[in-house]
Design a protein around this motif. Structure first.
Motif: not given
Lengths: 255, 292
Positions: B93-94, B98, B101-103
């Motif tokens: 879904k990513l 995105q 922005k997580v890592f």
């Protein structure tokens, strides 16, 4: 932790948007019913259905309708609050759990990311819910009592703890579907036990055995009512226990 | 970061499963090198890597990564390690933006510029959902993430398996570039030995949970050879010289581990160069000694 919170939000974004639309629809529906009662023909329809309705009956029915509308919004909000759970299934599908063990992220941080997000969602949902409850009641010409607010708060807090228990079950069994099935089985089991208990109580039990049980249950219920103000403390304890358990479950390595 | 000579040091690693045991695995990956970790499917490569990364609990043994204890200093070390698996662990879904922005908040040395550079280089769309990526694109994205936080050690489990040769070559080139920095090291598990022959400095060969060979690739390749014998010649070869022998209608191919010595001992016999694939195949049949 910021990255982990963002990740859950990004994965559940679509469901959150759908949930918000659903809640919005429920709120509008509630407002339309209220407007129909105050300015339209809902009262007339009620009188056509039962011409013997007194003003008191109508008032009671309207309160019932308003409560049902508010309850629908509440259910919608609780459903949206549980969306964080879907990441567990998603993580299971993508094997994120194994990958997460290769990242410089502690199990405590991983669990905290989920809990912080759920609690923020809970706080925001609660504000939205209260505003919508006031609005819907306003449209019906009713006002929200403190007792109502207290009941709603407890329902939502209870829902939050259930969501967190479900989160732990989902972590334990690698998926929210399994967690929901397990919870439903537990609910059915409890219902069955209650039904059997009621049947036994109503059945052929000698009065001298039945009466003490009824008295004990009545007393227990009274005590429960008296300690209701402690409900937030109970919930906080459950949340703390759930958090501790989640950390342990995330910490687990493959055997 | 403390000084260390080996990026990975594994000593006596043991793990027992029902029906499979990883037994006393010992090898090391020198700093600044790339080690190929080869073996058949089910030989124990993935188990070793999972234990190395502390994804699974080991029964015994010691693991040091970048000179530090893999369990005690786990979270500190993992700032400098990247793992790449054969299956992409990111939610479909990513998208790539995105993912950044997580890592970015997770890794202190996250390099946004490098990440976008890799996305551009690999022609990966930033806004397209990962679910719509091809297998090659997903693998490239995983590698882009792995290379964007200045990791000193890359651990890859079958990362090039299932990719077409063009993409594989592209990825191997990236690995070679990564190794330009002499502080960087790679452990690359694969059963595609041709890739490892191209880029590996050393090779460790695992079979049935045991390490059979571990050393510099060139040494392994130069010490092994395939003797092309007739059936009569084969009878004269000493059993201790034979790893295993492949019987065919035309004669017998014998794998030997001491090419130099055997060349002197069996002067009349032709010796063929052994590839990693050959070595792997003949070692796998070492218990039977003779196979068709």
């Amino acid at each position: 932790m910021k990255g982990l919170i963002y990740r859950i939000l990004a994965i559940t974004k679509k469901q959150l948007i759908y949930g918000a639309v659903l809640i919005g629809a429920f709120i509008i529906l509630g407002m339309l019913f209220g407007a129909s009662y105050r300015f339209g023909n809902l009262k007339i329809i009620m009188l056509i259905l039962d011409p013997d309705y007194s003003a008191e009956d109508i008032q009671k029915s309207i309160e019932g309708i308003a409560n049902a509308m508010v309850f629908m919004v509440l259910i919608g909000i609780i459903m949206v609050m549980g969306q964080g759970l879907t990441t567990v299934t998603e993580d299971y599908k993508t094997k994120w759990k194994s990958y997460a063990h290769t990242l410089p992220v502690t199990p405590r941080q991983t669990a905290a990311a989920t809990y912080i997000l759920l609690i923020i969602e809970y706080a925001v949902s609660f504000v939205i819910f209260l505003l919508s409850a006031v609005t819907i009641n306003g449209f019906f010409g009713l006002s929200l009592t403190m007792k109502n607010i207290g009941n709603y708060s407890m329902t939502m807090l209870g829902a939050l703890t259930v969501v967190l228990i479900l989160y732990n079950i989902a972590l334990r069994f690698d998926g929210e579907q399994k967690a929901i099935h397990i919870l439903l089985c537990c609910v059915y089991a409890v219902i069955m036990v209650i039904m059997v208990a009621v049947a036994v109580l109503k059945g052929k039990i000698p009065e001298h055995i039945r009466q003490p049980i009824v008295d004990m249950l009545t007393e227990a219920f009274k005590m429960f009512r008296k300690t209701m103000f402690l409900f937030p403390a109970y919930s906080a304890a459950v949340i703390a226990l759930c958090f501790h358990r989640s950390v342990k479950l995330i910490e687990r390595r493959e055997k | 970061m403390n000084d260390f000579t080996n990026a990975i040091e594994i000593n006596g690693l043991t793990k027992k499963y029902d029906g499979f045991t990883l037994e006393n695995v010992t090898f090391s990956v020198p700093k600044g090198s790339i080690m190929g970790f080869i073996g058949q499917n089910g030989a124990g490569k993935t188990t070793t890597i999972r234990l190395l990364l502390n994804i699974a609990e080991r029964d015994a043994g010691e693991i040091k990564l970048l000179g530090r204890d893999a369990v005690k200093d786990e979270y500190e070390i993992k700032q400098d390690i990247s793992a790449v698996f054969d299956e992409v662990p990111f939610s479909e879904k990513l998208n790539a933006t995105q993912l950044e922005k997580v890592f970015r908040p997770i890794f202190r040395n996250w390099d946004t510029e490098a990440y976008h550079g890799y996305l551009k280089r690999f022609s990966l769309p930033e806004k397209k959902k990962i679910g719509e990526f091809s297998k090659g694109m997903k693998m490239k994205l995983q590698i882009a993430v792995a290379l964007s936080h200045k990791a000193k050690l890359l651990v890859m489990d079958e990362a090039t398996t299932g990719l077409d040769p063009v993409v594989r070559n592209e990825i191997l080139d990236i690995f070679l570039e990564y190794l330009q920095d002499e502080n960087n090291s790679i452990l690359l598990s694969s059963h595609i030995t041709s890739d490892l022959e191209k880029i590996a400095d050393s090779v460790t060969f695992i079979d049935k949970g045991r390490i059979l060979l571990s050393g510099y690739k060139d040494d392994i390749l130069s010490s092994h050879a395939v003797m092309k014998c007739t059936k009569e010649e084969y009878k004269t070869v000493a059993a201790e010289d034979i790893i295993s022998a492949r019987l065919s209608d035309f004669g017998v191919d014998v794998m030997v581990a001491d090419k130099k010595g055997c060349k002197v001992k069996y002067s009349g016999i032709t010796f063929d160069t052994a590839s990693l694939d050959d070595i792997m195949m003949y070692y796998v049949h070492r218990d039977k000694k003779e196979w068709v």
